[in-house]
Design a protein around this motif. Structure first.
Motif: not given
Length: 755
Positions: A270-272, A257-264, A299-306
């Motif tokens: 787990v996280r939107e 539904n056009q939304a990104w999530t991390v799921r088990r 871990d979803l940390d930014v390692i290369i800037p957008l």
């Protein structure tokens, strides 16, 4: 009387001068030509080798290795296809009535086909190959007889808890395949079967299979919607996702539904994620927000800037991605220690030498353009343009190849100039070369020593390949040869074309070349050891055409007169001979002598540790340490052209060995232990007087059996640790020396001489 006195005086003076000159020649020659420390370093360095696993023993052609343990082969005599393992055991005898094995999946599970298609350049079957799932006897599994399998869409999952293997297969309805004359679109289905062939899961929609705690499958429903089911068909994640990709074995990246999530994997969120677009890769997640792209870690940390207009996965460590800004490409690293943090201002054609030391190409063509050494801000550290690839980092020294003048400059990491040397091709710290052109336009290659003197010139050739072991030379007629860094040809000009040889890579330290040699029926491919220029397997052994890369620990097929055998590349530190175990008392010594180039095998992958060493063998070893060709010494049993001729003449001319008679050397006679130490003692004495305490022999019961000529050498060898008794109380001086004993004694001898 006065005339007679002066005549005798002049004669005596001449003799003294000749004696002094000869003594100086021996001393200077021995010291100058023998670098025992280099030999010691080479012996202690662990290198890879090649040894035979199985002898060529059955006729075969069209061999396709797979799985690291098995290979499909076609028998020359019957034309039937079967399976052989790398130990030479035929798993499936050649059978013309059976389907052709095309892919090994897991234990006793093999994909079969009714037709063998041509293999592509990577040794793979075409994407459209159809086949069946069967056992290693050619029997198709029950229930799967009417299902065609797409070869590149099948694989194995394994339960990490139970160890049970599951085969997932991409299949086609046989009635809709090309075999029935229907060349139109055929929808693919997937099945998951256990090791017995029982179908666990069937779906028209499975697009991939992933082992999550052993048994989960990722499914596709209704075109482009995704979800997750287990092997029973139970829904884990609703089948209405627009994107689904495993981040780990327990976490899934989803677009719904056009939304990104991390799921088990049980469906729990787990996280939107606040991004407009995302794509999962092996080394990070490419993300887009507000029209700009960057990279997140797992871990979803930014390692290369957008901040990039686009980003693509690249995987050239330490640069895993490349991006664009305003149409310019930049290499990107996730390493925060690099001064080009995020890859900003880092052109796509670039290379890293050390921290804050980069090579960039400022032209579109990296092969002909100008390269420069720059710092982390992109500033030129030197104004001079460099040749591609610009330079090397060897140890803690930078070797930069200048275009004008054609020289190599050597710097430390602080960019202090250490020295400048001629030549633009660098093989090691002492070997340099370059391709030149004369007035008529003909190419030639010059070789330099460490002080810049031209030591050799080879006319009519140019350099087309280089690594630390030497150069590939190419003539105008296209024939190629391999030479040492000093310009010594290691092979004849028997290879054809540029690029016919490939060498050890970063992942593979074994220095080899696969050279194509033209034959009546096409091309023959030989595995050439770059250190010696000889066939690394055995004489006339031809590498199978399916071999494109050789890595330590891998097996590969080869042919000798139509018969197939298998060889193996040893890993670093592993014994290079199959008859030398890892725990034998002589293993270390054999590796040392092999690595240092003092002793090689006896052929067919064997060292022959228990084989008696003969006089010619031992003299040849010393000749490799420090020798040059000398005139014939007059032994009637040492004819010209033998493998030991130059070695015997060299050793006899220096007094290291003598003949058994005035005219015979007896090269094939076994060398005894006392003869061996005498030869080593005589050689060591070229470098200075060697002290010997004869009383040391008194501790051995058989000291009286030591020949008078060998008592001082034997006492010296015992005192410096070059030799020990065969038992704690016996020397066995008359006993024949084996190759294993010689290897051990040589290792100790080199260490003594280096010290």
């Amino acid at each position: 009387m006065k005339k007679q006195f002066f005549r005798h005086f002049r004669r005596a003076l001449s003799l003294l001068l000749c004696a002094a000159l000869l003594a100086s020649l021996f001393t200077v020659y021995a010291v100058k030509e023998t670098d025992f420390q280099s030999i010691l370093d080479a012996g202690d360095r662990s290198v890879c080798g090649v040894y035979l696993v199985t002898q060529p023993k059955f006729y075969a052609e069209t061999v396709y290795p797979f799985d690291g343990n098995y290979a499909l082969y076609r028998d020359i005599q019957t034309g039937g296809f079967g399976i052989v393992d790398y130990r030479g055991n035929i798993i499936v005898s050649p059978r013309t009535e059976a389907p052709y094995p095309v892919k090994y999946l897991c234990d006793n599970r093999i994909m079969w086909s009714e037709h063998l298609y041509e293999i592509d350049w990577q040794g793979q079957l075409p994407y459209y190959e159809y086949g069946y799932l069967g056992d290693n006897q050619g029997n198709v599994l029950p229930g799967l007889e009417e299902v065609g399998i797409k070869q590149r869409n099948c694989g194995v999952c394994q339960d990490r808890v139970t160890g049970e293997q599951y085969v997932w297969i991409g299949q086609f309805d046989v009635r809709g395949t090309e075999k029935q004359g229907n060349t139109g679109y055929v929808s693919m289905v997937r099945r998951l079967v256990n090791s017995d062939g029982a179908i666990l899961y069937y779906s028209n929609d499975i697009f991939m299979t992933e082992p999550v705690n052993g048994v989960c499958v990722c499914c596709e429903v209704g075109g482009r919607s995704y979800g997750l089911k287990d092997v029973t068909g139970a829904e884990l994640i609703p089948m209405n996702c627009d994107y689904l990709s495993f981040m780990t074995t327990d976490l899934v990246l989803c677009l719904q539904n056009q939304a990104w999530t991390v799921r088990r994997t049980d469906g729990g969120v787990v996280r939107e994620l606040p991004y407009d677009s995302m794509s999962n890769t092996a080394y990070g997640i490419i993300a887009k927000k507000d029209g700009k792209w960057g990279v997140l870690n797992k871990d979803l940390d930014v390692i290369i800037p957008l901040e990039y207009d686009s980003i693509q996965y690249y995987d050239f460590p330490p640069f895993r991605f490349y991006g664009t800004v305003g149409g310019t490409k930049y290499m990107i690293s996730e390493d925060p220690d690099l001064t080009y943090c995020g890859g900003r201002n880092f052109p796509y054609q670039a290379g890293i030498l050390a921290k804050d030391r980069y090579l960039i190409c400022e032209d579109e063509d990296q092969y002909t353009g100008d390269w420069y050494l720059v710092d982390g801000q992109g500033q030129h550290l030197f104004p001079e343009a460099l040749y591609w690839p610009g330079g090397y980092l060897r140890g803690k020294k930078l070797y930069l190849r200048l275009k004008e003048p054609e020289v190599t400059r050597i710097y430390d990491l602080d960019l202090n100039l250490l020295e400048e040397r001629p030549g633009t091709i660098v093989m090691d710290e002492t070997a340099y070369a370059r391709t030149c052109t004369d007035e008529t336009g003909k190419n030639y290659v010059e070789f330099y020593n460490e002080v810049g003197d031209v030591i050799k010139t080879i006319n009519g050739v140019s350099v087309w390949h280089i690594n630390r072991f030497g150069l590939g030379l190419r003539r105008e007629d296209g024939m190629c040869a391999f030479c040492s860094p000093q310009g010594e040809l290691l092979t004849d000009y028997i290879f054809t074309g540029i690029g016919d040889m490939s060498s050890g890579s970063r992942e593979n330290p074994y220095p080899y070349y696969i050279g194509n040699q033209k034959a009546e029926d096409g091309y023959q491919r030989f595995l050439i050891d770059a250190r010696t220029g000889k066939n690394a397997i055995m004489e006339n052994a031809e590498v199978d055409n399916s071999v494109y890369a050789i890595y330590p620990g891998t097996y590969f097929p080869f042919y000798v007169n139509g018969k197939i055998g298998f060889a193996r590349v040893t890993a670093e530190g592993e014994s290079p001979f199959r008859d030398v175990g890892e725990s034998s008392w002589y293993t270390e010594a054999v590796k040392f002598c092999y690595n240092a180039g003092l002793m090689s095998g006896m052929g067919e992958g064997e060292f022959g540790p228990k084989v008696t060493m003969n006089r010619a063998m031992l003299v040849s070893v010393l000749y490799r340490i420090s020798g040059e060709k000398t005139a014939s010494h007059g032994f009637t049993d040492v004819p010209e052209g033998k493998w030991y001729t130059d070695a015997v003449n060299w050793a006899a001319s220096l007094g290291i060995v003598s003949g058994k008679t005035e005219t015979s050397f007896c090269p094939k006679d076994p060398v005894t232990r006392e003869q061996m130490v005498t030869i080593l003692y005589n050689y060591a004495c070229l470098f200075g007087e060697q002290a010997a305490d004869l009383s040391l022999l008194d501790s051995f019961e058989d000291a009286g059996r030591v020949g008078n000529y060998a008592r001082t050498p034997m006492a010296w060898a015992v005192s410096v640790g070059v030799i020990s008794g065969r038992t704690p109380t016996t020397l066995d001086p008359k006993g024949n020396a084996t190759r294993a004993e010689i290897a051990s004694i040589l290792m100790r001898f080199i260490r003594y001489m280096a010290a």
